[in-house]
Design a protein around this motif. Structure first.
Motif, PDB file in Angstrom:
ATOM      1  N   LEU A 161      13.120  -3.762 -39.901  1.00  0.00           N
ATOM      2  CA  LEU A 161      11.938  -4.060 -39.091  1.00  0.00           C
ATOM      3  C   LEU A 161      12.085  -5.445 -38.460  1.00  0.00           C
ATOM      4  O   LEU A 161      12.515  -6.395 -39.105  1.00  0.00           O
ATOM      5  CB  LEU A 161      10.691  -4.014 -39.982  1.00  0.00           C
ATOM      6  N   GLY A 162      11.719  -5.535 -37.187  1.00  0.00           N
ATOM      7  CA  GLY A 162      11.770  -6.816 -36.482  1.00  0.00           C
ATOM      8  C   GLY A 162      13.141  -7.189 -35.955  1.00  0.00           C
ATOM      9  O   GLY A 162      13.381  -8.354 -35.619  1.00  0.00           O
ATOM     10  N   SER A 163      14.034  -6.207 -35.853  1.00  0.00           N
ATOM     11  CA  SER A 163      15.412  -6.479 -35.407  1.00  0.00           C
ATOM     12  C   SER A 163      15.516  -6.602 -33.889  1.00  0.00           C
ATOM     13  O   SER A 163      14.670  -6.112 -33.135  1.00  0.00           O
ATOM     14  CB  SER A 163      16.337  -5.343 -35.858  1.00  0.00           C
ATOM     15  N   LYS A 164      16.592  -7.242 -33.470  1.00  0.00           N
ATOM     16  CA  LYS A 164      17.057  -7.191 -32.087  1.00  0.00           C
ATOM     17  C   LYS A 164      18.367  -6.411 -32.128  1.00  0.00           C
ATOM     18  O   LYS A 164      19.316  -6.836 -32.790  1.00  0.00           O
ATOM     19  CB  LYS A 164      17.265  -8.594 -31.531  1.00  0.00           C
ATOM     20  N   LEU A 217      12.183  -5.688 -31.904  1.00  0.00           N
ATOM     21  CA  LEU A 217      11.596  -6.630 -30.946  1.00  0.00           C
ATOM     22  C   LEU A 217      12.217  -6.452 -29.567  1.00  0.00           C
ATOM     23  O   LEU A 217      11.560  -6.665 -28.548  1.00  0.00           O
ATOM     24  CB  LEU A 217      11.829  -8.068 -31.422  1.00  0.00           C
TER      25      LEU A 217
END
Length: 254
Positions: free
Chosen positions: A17-20, A42
């Motif tokens: 979660l919240g990766s690029k 993101l």
């Protein structure tokens, strides 16, 4: 909302979660589109070297209204990203040898990358070998069957330089409960986690691989050339070792 195949869903489930994310060989950009729609990432780069899939990916992102979150780029391998731009890379649907060569050619782009989620269609040993040589920790192995094909998903995480010496432990020669010794080479080929806990589909895969090796051996035995005879013996030894591993693990299956 995009719906993924079982194979792509298993890859998506491994993205933190919240990766690029950079999805290399993104085809129709289904994976990054799904990850964005679900709020898992993101930002994403969808990289594609072939014109047709690149255009399809561009359409997919535009129609999904995700142009601000997904950048579709044309380029070969990791050439589509800058160092430090993403922290997760996914590559799926190509041979392991090609996958390893893409990672090798673009390894200067891996600065800041914490996770590699890789799904080679064949030649998984090339990927494991590259990860080991370059100091990436193979964190997990998953295998599934979909539409009559079997896929492996290998997830690796970055390791601090001070800890890289410990990576060889995963591939250290081991003795199975039934007494069969498994070499480093066989662990790289068949998967260290799979050999520790082998799911049923893994046995199906290796029975199929044995049939392919038997065909190769049969073709080699048609020639009396010294090189062919030596190669046939080598293939025969490989088959023997694989059969021993499978037989031993079948006996200890719960």
């Amino acid at each position: 909302m995009v719906k993924l195949s079982k194979r792509l869903q298993m890859i998506a489930d491994r993205v933190p979660l919240g990766s690029k994310v950079a999805d290399i060989g993104s085809d129709h950009a289904l994976l990054p589109t799904y990850l964005a729609q679900q709020g898992i990432i993101l930002f994403a780069v969808a990289g594609e070297v072939n014109p047709g899939p690149f255009e399809a990916a561009t359409r997919q992102v535009l129609e999904s209204g995700l142009s601000k979150k997904i950048s579709v780029r044309s380029g070969d391998g990791l050439a589509v990203i800058e160092a430090g731009e993403v922290n997760v890379i996914t590559i799926a649907g190509m041979g392991g040898s090609l996958m390893a060569s893409i990672l090798e050619a673009g390894k200067h782009k891996l600065q800041g990358v914490t996770h590699l989620i890789l799904q080679p269609n064949v030649g998984e040993d090339h990927v494991r070998r590259w990860l080991l040589q370059q100091g990436w920790n193979l964190e997990s192995e998953t295998i599934l069957e979909e539409d009559g094909k079997i896929y492996e998903i290998l997830t690796a995480i970055a390791v601090p330089d001070a800890e890289k010496d410990t990576l060889n432990v995963l591939y250290a020669e081991r003795q199975l409960p039934g007494g069969v010794r498994v070499s480093k080479e066989r662990l790289l080929q068949m998967g260290p986690y799979f050999i520790s806990e082998a799911p049923e589909v893994w046995f199906i895969k290796w029975e199929s691989e044995l049939k392919k090796l038997a065909m190769i051996k049969g073709q080699l035995q048609l020639s009396s050339a010294e090189a062919s005879v030596a190669k046939a013996e080598q293939v025969g030894q490989e088959m023997k070792e694989i059969k021993e591993v499978l037989a031993c693990l079948q006996k200890v299956k719960p």
